[in-house]
Design an enzyme around this catalytic site. Structure first.
Site, PDB file in Angstrom:
ATOM      1  N   GLY A  63       0.815  -1.203   0.000  1.00 55.26           N
ATOM      2  CA  GLY A  63       0.000   0.000   0.000  1.00 55.26           C
ATOM      3  C   GLY A  63       0.851   1.256   0.000  1.00 55.26           C
ATOM      4  CG  PHE A  64       0.173   6.158  -0.352  1.00 59.48           C
ATOM      5  CD1 PHE A  64       1.379   6.597  -0.858  1.00 59.48           C
ATOM      6  CD2 PHE A  64      -0.676   7.088   0.240  1.00 59.48           C
ATOM      7  CE1 PHE A  64       1.762   7.933  -0.779  1.00 59.48           C
ATOM      8  CE2 PHE A  64      -0.323   8.417   0.323  1.00 59.48           C
ATOM      9  CZ  PHE A  64       0.899   8.840  -0.178  1.00 59.48           C
ATOM     10  CB  ILE A  65       0.894   4.697   4.472  1.00 57.62           C
ATOM     11  CG1 ILE A  65       0.103   5.958   4.096  1.00 57.62           C
ATOM     12  CG2 ILE A  65       1.646   4.908   5.786  1.00 57.62           C
ATOM     13  CD1 ILE A  65      -1.087   6.238   4.994  1.00 57.62           C
ATOM     14  CE1 TYR A  93     -10.718   3.670   6.682  1.00 58.97           C
ATOM     15  CE2 TYR A  93     -11.288   5.992   6.900  1.00 58.97           C
ATOM     16  CZ  TYR A  93     -10.340   4.983   6.851  1.00 58.97           C
ATOM     17  OH  TYR A  93      -9.009   5.296   6.999  1.00 58.97           O
ATOM     18  CE  LYS A  99      -8.334   2.235   9.562  1.00 59.60           C
ATOM     19  NZ  LYS A  99      -7.092   1.454   9.700  1.00 59.60           N
TER      20      LYS A  99
END
Length: 337
Positions: free
Chosen positions: A11-13, A153, A157
């Site tokens: 993934g991006f991070i 979402y 979290k």
């Protein structure tokens, strides 16, 4: 030499964090399901680059596959686990909420169970600024109550944070949750605003601007974000001896080795100013399609990053024009535009 098990390395991070830790001499094992939520070739390219480092290995599987997750972690024997993998995207949670429950709740519970079984030194897990939900007092502080999430979402979290607190309390497992604020930069996700705006402007397509542009975000450059995570690795939360011993403004739990930390740029940027900076960098004006506020969205996010500074001595500083310039350079190179 510390061994770090990172979920979400394609993934991006996760890619940027793994790259940073490898550069600092850490041994890293990545775990990623390579789902098709967005362009799989972009994810595979990130992993391919990480695999060029001798200290990197990886397992391709879903977090929900507990046996595979546990086996991979047991074989690697990590000192630290950093859990970044998740079903991301506020808007997609309106279309496919079950994916968020499966990945973000079941998957995260599995990661916590593995961390508990292996007795890792520190478990760090990603949360989001979206947990602040309907809160209106800004900048957002970790010690504020955050109980009015506006999307599934965000709710998943928040559930992660609550479950993590219970696990930290029960098993004396040090856990740090970090709340991200609108992360952007090279190798970013195609569903993120900056990617979509740059792609559309270069192609001469209109961009959708919600709430007629009267939105504000605390845009955080990805290199700043992963530097904050890296520094938090060494900031182990410890169960306080008493409530009186807790520092003012610290989100440390009074009954568990558990803490929540904002990682944000501490700058509230107007969306229209962000778009203008993109136009300036591209040398091309956007075709603007103004729309009303989208369901589940919030008009503003803004981080108080004082606790991050207090714990690590670090504060994100990259301005949007520098960050946008770096993204556009990567985008043009990667896609040949």
């Amino acid at each position: 030499m510390q061994r770090v098990f990172i979920t979400g390395t394609a993934g991006f991070i996760g890619y940027h964090l793994a790259r940073l830790l490898l550069a600092e001499g850490y041994i890293v094992h990545g775990f990623d399901g390579i789902t098709d939520y967005y362009d799989v070739s972009l994810k595979r390219r990130r992993h391919a680059m990480l695999l060029q480092a001798p200290g990197f290995s990886m397992t391709e599987a879903m977090l929900e596959e507990m046996d595979t997750l546990a086996h991979a972690a047991e074989q690697f024997r990590p000192d630290i686990i950093i859990h970044l993998a998740a079903q991301a995207g506020v808007r997609y949670s309106l279309e496919n909420p079950r994916a968020y429950v499966d990945s973000n709740i079941v998957g995260t519970f599995n990661v916590m169970e593995v961390a508990k079984a292996l007795q890792v030194r520190h478990l760090l897990m990603a949360s989001t600024s979206s947990v602040y939900g309907a809160n209106e007092e800004m900048p957002f502080r970790e010690i504020e109550q955050a109980d009015h999430q506006l999307t599934i979402y965000a709710a998943t979290k928040k559930a992660n944070e609550v479950m993590a607190h219970a696990q930290a309390h029960l098993w004396n497992l040090p856990i740090t949750m970090f709340r991200f604020f609108t992360v952007y930069g090279p190798w970013g996700r195609p569903d993120l605003a900056l990617f979509k705006f740059v792609d559309a402007i270069l192609d001469g397509r209109p961009i959708d601007i919600y709430n007629h542009g009267e939105m504000y975000r605390d845009f955080t450059y990805v290199d700043d974000l992963v530097r904050g995570i890296r520094l938090l690795i060494d900031c182990l939360p410890a169960r306080p001896e008493s409530r009186d011993s807790m520092a003012e403004g610290d989100s440390l739990s009074p009954v568990a080795p558990f803490r929540v930390v904002n990682i944000g740029n501490s700058q509230k940027v107007r969306l229209l100013d962000f778009i203008e900076a993109i136009e300036d960098e591209l040398g091309q004006k956007a075709i603007r399609n103004y729309l009303p506020m989208q369901m589940g969205d919030v008009p503003a996010t803004w981080a108080d990053a004082s606790l991050l500074m207090q714990l690590t001595g670090y504060r994100p500083t990259t301005g949007i024009r520098d960050g946008i310039r770096a993204f556009v350079a990567w985008f043009r190179d990667y896609y040949g535009k």
